[in-house]
Scaffold this active site. Structure first.
Site, PDB file in Angstrom:
ATOM      1  N   CYS A 291     -21.379  94.589  27.333  1.00  0.00           N
ATOM      2  CA  CYS A 291     -22.637  95.058  26.745  1.00  0.00           C
ATOM      3  C   CYS A 291     -22.700  94.746  25.253  1.00  0.00           C
ATOM      4  CB  CYS A 291     -22.779  96.550  26.981  1.00  0.00           C
ATOM      5  SG  CYS A 291     -21.354  97.467  26.389  1.00  0.00           S
ATOM      6  N   GLU A 390     -30.591  89.452  27.450  1.00  0.00           N
ATOM      7  CA  GLU A 390     -29.162  89.626  27.707  1.00  0.00           C
ATOM      8  C   GLU A 390     -28.753  88.704  28.860  1.00  0.00           C
ATOM      9  OE1 GLU A 390     -27.783  93.353  29.495  1.00  0.00           O
ATOM     10  OE2 GLU A 390     -26.229  93.410  27.961  1.00  0.00           O
TER      11      GLU A 390
HETATM   12  P1  NAD Z   1     -26.996  98.134  36.802  1.00  0.00           P
HETATM   13  O1  NAD Z   1     -28.004  98.828  35.970  1.00  0.00           O
HETATM   14  O2  NAD Z   1     -27.467  97.185  37.835  1.00  0.00           O
HETATM   15  O3  NAD Z   1     -26.081  99.180  37.560  1.00  0.00           O
HETATM   16  C1  NAD Z   1     -25.378 100.193  36.882  1.00  0.00           C
HETATM   17  C2  NAD Z   1     -25.115 101.333  37.838  1.00  0.00           C
HETATM   18  O4  NAD Z   1     -26.361 101.920  38.209  1.00  0.00           O
HETATM   19  C3  NAD Z   1     -24.442 100.910  39.136  1.00  0.00           C
HETATM   20  O5  NAD Z   1     -23.525 101.917  39.527  1.00  0.00           O
HETATM   21  C4  NAD Z   1     -25.614 100.852  40.102  1.00  0.00           C
HETATM   22  O6  NAD Z   1     -25.227 101.017  41.454  1.00  0.00           O
HETATM   23  C5  NAD Z   1     -26.456 102.017  39.608  1.00  0.00           C
HETATM   24  N1  NAD Z   1     -27.858 101.984  40.010  1.00  0.00           N
HETATM   25  C6  NAD Z   1     -28.631 100.907  40.300  1.00  0.00           C
HETATM   26  N2  NAD Z   1     -29.875 101.303  40.663  1.00  0.00           N
HETATM   27  C7  NAD Z   1     -29.904 102.651  40.563  1.00  0.00           C
HETATM   28  C8  NAD Z   1     -30.912 103.642  40.780  1.00  0.00           C
HETATM   29  N3  NAD Z   1     -32.131 103.314  41.193  1.00  0.00           N
HETATM   30  N4  NAD Z   1     -30.603 104.932  40.551  1.00  0.00           N
HETATM   31  C9  NAD Z   1     -29.374 105.289  40.133  1.00  0.00           C
HETATM   32  N5  NAD Z   1     -28.368 104.392  39.937  1.00  0.00           N
HETATM   33  C10 NAD Z   1     -28.623 103.093  40.135  1.00  0.00           C
HETATM   34  O7  NAD Z   1     -26.006  97.448  35.758  1.00  0.00           O
HETATM   35  P2  NAD Z   1     -24.780  96.491  36.070  1.00  0.00           P
HETATM   36  O8  NAD Z   1     -25.372  95.182  36.486  1.00  0.00           O
HETATM   37  O9  NAD Z   1     -23.783  97.175  36.955  1.00  0.00           O
HETATM   38  O10 NAD Z   1     -24.102  96.380  34.630  1.00  0.00           O
HETATM   39  C11 NAD Z   1     -24.517  95.479  33.683  1.00  0.00           C
HETATM   40  C12 NAD Z   1     -25.391  96.143  32.654  1.00  0.00           C
HETATM   41  O11 NAD Z   1     -24.732  97.258  32.076  1.00  0.00           O
HETATM   42  C13 NAD Z   1     -25.724  95.249  31.484  1.00  0.00           C
HETATM   43  O12 NAD Z   1     -27.085  95.344  31.162  1.00  0.00           O
HETATM   44  C14 NAD Z   1     -24.878  95.808  30.345  1.00  0.00           C
HETATM   45  O13 NAD Z   1     -25.361  95.554  29.071  1.00  0.00           O
HETATM   46  C15 NAD Z   1     -24.861  97.243  30.660  1.00  0.00           C
HETATM   47  N6  NAD Z   1     -23.717  97.888  30.006  1.00  0.00           N
HETATM   48  C16 NAD Z   1     -23.941  98.690  28.919  1.00  0.00           C
HETATM   49  C17 NAD Z   1     -22.883  99.292  28.256  1.00  0.00           C
HETATM   50  C18 NAD Z   1     -23.111 100.176  27.063  1.00  0.00           C
HETATM   51  O14 NAD Z   1     -22.210 100.910  26.692  1.00  0.00           O
HETATM   52  N7  NAD Z   1     -24.266 100.157  26.449  1.00  0.00           N
HETATM   53  C19 NAD Z   1     -21.579  99.095  28.714  1.00  0.00           C
HETATM   54  C20 NAD Z   1     -21.370  98.281  29.818  1.00  0.00           C
HETATM   55  C21 NAD Z   1     -22.465  97.681  30.464  1.00  0.00           C
END
Ligand code: NAD
Length: 487
Positions: A291, A390
């Protein structure tokens, strides 16, 4: 590929101190992105399972098994869990690398230290959370109590699966909350293993629950559940916005850690060798699926050509390799969808007029795996999609700038505000630029450093609330004002 070690056990849900199957009996596959092979099957939590986990967490909270335990005893359990993570480091690191495709060097030597470090660091806070006495009126005795929220739902992404368990569960538990963790479906194994270790450490049943499954089912059920007091979410901005809307119905507290497009600014007066290393590591560490990745490299015009050429040379040397090989520094992307999205962005960048100076292609090993070359796009304009969106992969956009004011304007001209870097030997410039950057973290002459004691979180669309540091404990507690009439 050198994956010749023991087979991985099927993953279970961890509910109320037990490893259990899903009520429906459903399971899902988790695959190794480097070999495309099946690692194991994992019980898939449905709405009913999430409800069971939340009720167990609620009972452990309301019954007092956890919040009423002496803080020193809670601290001992948290510390013991940190020790058990270190004692099982090789196994957990291997699970993480198999599941995520990241180099074992990172899982074993960086991620393990952070997740164990979180349980050790926050164990110290369990006994140090205090309210205040307030002298508002001599006729009253007035004071505040800092109390836990109740049940915390932690929804975590696939890029740092075990670290996120530490970032969220350790402070939530230290403050006296109970937790239900929903790992990403792509990477459930390390969270399950850590929850097993929590049982081994002696955590009371219901305190530490894990419900792997789909976001649209298990994640959604957790966000909607009326017995959950708070959702701590790390993931994409799109899902974060959706969670914010859904959580409004039950007025849940929220911490959102979302995406980033972080500027890493190199001034001509910097230690350029250090900046070169920092720029490379800032984007290619974690395959760029980070991220906070320094995905926009802003370089002062007077050194731009030379710096970009050296950077391209370094990137070409970063060849993707077997993630289980300790020498590998660039692993496989999480899955084919992500790989295709990253390759699509590279194509878009070139179409938009960027100059491809390193990488740019898929790099399978033995014909397999979602590996992408370390890629550098030069001459990027800050308005291009590759400078604004991103990409979440090993793709660096290099953008020239004129002076400090131009650097700051370009750095801030983006939707996100998660992290940033500044490379200069001029102390005054370092601090004035740091103040001007609209980002939750600024690294000066360093990049991608984290510590359990240092808060991390977003400005702007990168979210709100903080993980880590004493600051995040505010987000896992609430304040009660108590008035006693002395007259
Ligand atoms: P994602 O948003 O697709 O998924 C994250 C989590 O949310 C997963 O566990 C997923 O199953 C869950 N999820 C998906 N849909 C949902 C819903 N409708 N309701 C509740 N939960 C739901 O993200 P990803 O692809 O797993 O991770 C990548 C993203 O995470 C990138 O955008 C990255 O920048 C971000 N990230 C941010 C940080 C930070 O600290 N700011 C750290 C790591 C990653």
């Amino acid at each position: 590929m050198s994956d010749t070690l023991a087979p991985v056990r099927p993953g279970k849900l961890i509910i109320n101190g037990e490893a259990v199957d899903a009520a429906s009996g459903a399971t899902f596959e988790t695959r190794n992105p480097a070999t495309e092979e099946l690692i194991t099957n994992v019980a898939e939590a449905g709405v009913e399972d999430v409800d069971r986990a939340v009720r167990a967490a609620r009972a452990a909270f309301d019954g007092g098994a956890w919040p009423k335990m002496k803080p020193g005893d809670r601290a001992r359990l948290l510390h013991k869990l940190g020790d058990l993570i270190l004692a099982n480091a090789d196994e957990i690191a291997r699970l993480e690398t198999l599941d995520n495709g990241k180099p074992i060097f990172e899982s074993r030597h960086v991620d393990i230290a952070m997740v164990a470090g979180c349980f050790h660091y926050f164990s110290g806070w369990a006994s140090k959370l205090t309210g205040e006495t307030n002298s508002v009126n001599p006729a009253f005795f007035t004071y505040t109590l800092r109390e836990p929220l109740g049940v915390v739902g932690a929804i975590i992404p696939w890029n740092f699966p075990m670290i996120m368990v530490g970032w969220k569960a350790a402070p939530a538990l230290a403050a006296g909350n109970t937790v239900v963790i929903k790992p990403a479906a792509e990477t459930p194994l390390s969270a399950i293993r850590i929850a097993e270790l929590a049982i081994e450490a002696g955590f009371p049943p219901g305190v530490f629950n894990v419900v792997p499954g789909r976001g649209s089912v298990a994640g959604e059920a957790l966000v909607k559940h009326p017995m959950v007091d708070k959702i701590s979410f790390t993931g994409s901005t799109e899902v974060g916005k959706h969670i914010m809307r859904t959580a409004a119905d039950t007025v849940k507290k929220l911490t959102l850690e979302l995406g980033g497009k972080s500027p890493n600014i190199v001034f001509a007066d910097a230690d350029l060798d250090a900046a070169l290393r920092g720029a490379t590591m800032g984007i290619f560490y974690g395959k760029g699926e980070v991220c906070a990745a320094g995905s926009r490299l802003l370089v002062e015009k007077s050194i731009y050509e030379e710096f970009t050429a050296k950077l391209a040379e370094r990137a070409r040397k970063m060849v993707p390799g077997d993630p289980l090989d300790p020498k590998t520094r660039l692993g496989a992307l999480i899955n084919e969808k992500q790989m295709n999205s990253v390759l699509g962005y590279i194509e878009t960048g070139v179409k938009e007029g960027a100059r491809l100076v390193a990488g740019g292609a898929r790099a399978p090993i033995n014909g397999k795996g979602t590996f992408v070359q370390a890629t550098v796009l030069a001459d990027v304009d800050n308005k291009m999609r590759v400078a604004q969106e991103e990409i979440f992969g090993p793709v660096l956009a290099v953008i020239p700038f004129d002076d400090a004011a131009d650097a700051v304007a370009k750095a801030n001209d983006v939707f996100f505000g998660l992290a940033s870097g500044v490379w200069t030997k001029d102390v005054k410039k370092a601090h004035t630029v740091s103040r001007a950057l609209r980002a939750g973290t600024v690294w000066i002459n360093m990049y991608n450093f984290f510590d359990p004691g240092m808060p991390f979180g977003g400005y702007k669309a990168s979210g709100f609330g903080r993980d880590l540091g004493a600051a995040c404990l505010q987000d896992y507690t609430q304040l009660k004002s108590v008035w006693l009439n002395l007259e």
